[in-house]
Design an enzyme around this catalytic site. Structure first.
Site, PDB file in Angstrom:
ATOM      1  N   LYS A 173     -25.888  26.159  -0.474  1.00  0.00           N
ATOM      2  CA  LYS A 173     -26.342  27.413  -0.875  1.00  0.00           C
ATOM      3  C   LYS A 173     -26.059  27.901  -2.043  1.00  0.00           C
ATOM      4  CE  LYS A 173     -26.083  28.818   4.159  1.00  0.00           C
ATOM      5  NZ  LYS A 173     -25.525  29.768   5.056  1.00  0.00           N
ATOM      6  N   HIS A 238     -26.691  22.540  14.353  1.00  0.00           N
ATOM      7  CA  HIS A 238     -25.623  23.323  13.866  1.00  0.00           C
ATOM      8  C   HIS A 238     -24.328  22.985  14.741  1.00  0.00           C
ATOM      9  CE1 HIS A 238     -23.694  26.318  11.566  1.00  0.00           C
ATOM     10  NE2 HIS A 238     -23.338  26.843  12.546  1.00  0.00           N
ATOM     11  N   TYR A 273     -15.067  28.882  11.517  1.00  0.00           N
ATOM     12  CA  TYR A 273     -15.959  28.012  12.016  1.00  0.00           C
ATOM     13  C   TYR A 273     -15.435  26.607  12.853  1.00  0.00           C
ATOM     14  CZ  TYR A 273     -20.290  25.018  11.816  1.00  0.00           C
ATOM     15  OH  TYR A 273     -21.356  24.256  11.695  1.00  0.00           O
TER      16      TYR A 273
END
Length: 299
Positions: A173, A238, A273
């Protein structure tokens, strides 16, 4: 043209020119502002604190995340009006601040992972192995073994992974490069699969004139999960990335190293996460902290 149209357009022009907001972001802001303007009878730009409090009350049935997004858009709008001298005050404080709680992401157990790999091993071990099974094995190894994002995985160049190089330099990203470790198993699976990819193809996982889509990857992983007895709402590309992170952290991986591998700009993202079982953390402190021996009663 309503009274709110001009100030809203001016605000959105600022977002685009100065803040570099993406087209989708601009569209979302416009939608939230125009809906609020409609509720307030076209008097959004001149609304006072009382009107905004009533507007917020009308959001009671919406989710916390939606209320937070709408309120944030309006607060930024009023801050802009005040900075530009288009109104003497900033009534944005009257808007609700629900906050957003980040839900703990789904993960898979070690037993789930074992069943997934057993399914792929059984398919690859057949006498007449299908190329699609070799591809799926390579996809699974890379997702769980390296924690790649779905978009990063499907767009890998054909020769991105070398048999003698245990890492991959990846632009994630924002174009930021990071080093991604590639396990021996993943490199072996990729090497077998690459033998079925024409040398003139640009991508490791080709489809049509490009590469397989994220939707197709999602379908492949769901199908493998179904064979392994994992409900479809518990598995996705994911979720496998999250399982990679969670299991590494449970095995003692350093959080900063994990942050780097996952490509997170903020370590707070990694902490959420890669939620670690709280009981395991307590046990770790009780067993490993240097003061443990000091606090133990002497015989």
């Amino acid at each position: 043209m309503g009274a709110d149209d001009a100030p809203i357009d001016r605000f959105l022009e600022m977002l685009s020119a100065q803040a570099g907001a993406a087209r989708n972001t601009i569209a979302a802001y416009r939608s939230d502002l125009m809906l609020a303007s409609e509720v307030l009878g076209g008097a959004l730009a001149t609304a006072d604190a009382g009107a905004l409090a009533r507007l917020g009350d009308g959001w009671a049935s919406l989710s916390r995340a939606t209320v937070a997004r709408k309120a944030a858009a309006l607060r930024r709008f009023y801050a802009f009006l005040a900075e530009e001298g288009l109104r003497p005050d900033d009534p944005g404080k009257a808007l609700p601040k629900p906050g957003t709680r980040r839900a703990l992401p789904k993960t898979l157990t070690h037993a789930d992972i074992d069943r997934l790999f057993a399914v792929t091993a059984e398919r690859v071990g057949r006498e007449a192995t299908l190329p699609a099974d070799l591809r799926n094995a390579a996809l699974l190894e890379l997702l769980y073994g390296s924690g790649l994002r779905a978009s990063e995985l499907v767009s890998l160049p054909r020769n991105a992974i070398h048999p003698d190089r245990p890492f991959l330099i990846l632009a994630g990203k924002g174009g930021k490069e990071r080093l991604v470790p590639i396990s021996d198993r993943a490199r072996a699976a990729v090497a077998v699969w690459r033998g079925h990819v024409a040398v003139d193809r640009a991508h490791l996982f080709p489809s049509g004139k490009g590469h397989i889509s994220r939707v197709r990857l999602f379908q492949i992983i769901r199908a493998l999960g179904a064979e392994a007895g994992i409900p479809p709402d518990r598995i996705s590309p994911h979720v496998l990335r999250h399982a990679f992170a969670t299991h590494l952290l449970e095995g003692g991986a350093d959080l900063r190293a994990l942050q780097s591998m996952l490509g997170h700009a903020d370590i707070a993202t990694t902490e959420i996460y890669t939620h670690v079982d709280r009981a395991r953390l307590v046990a770790l402190v009780n067993e490993r902290h240097p003061l443990v021996d000091v606090t133990k009663p002497r015989p």
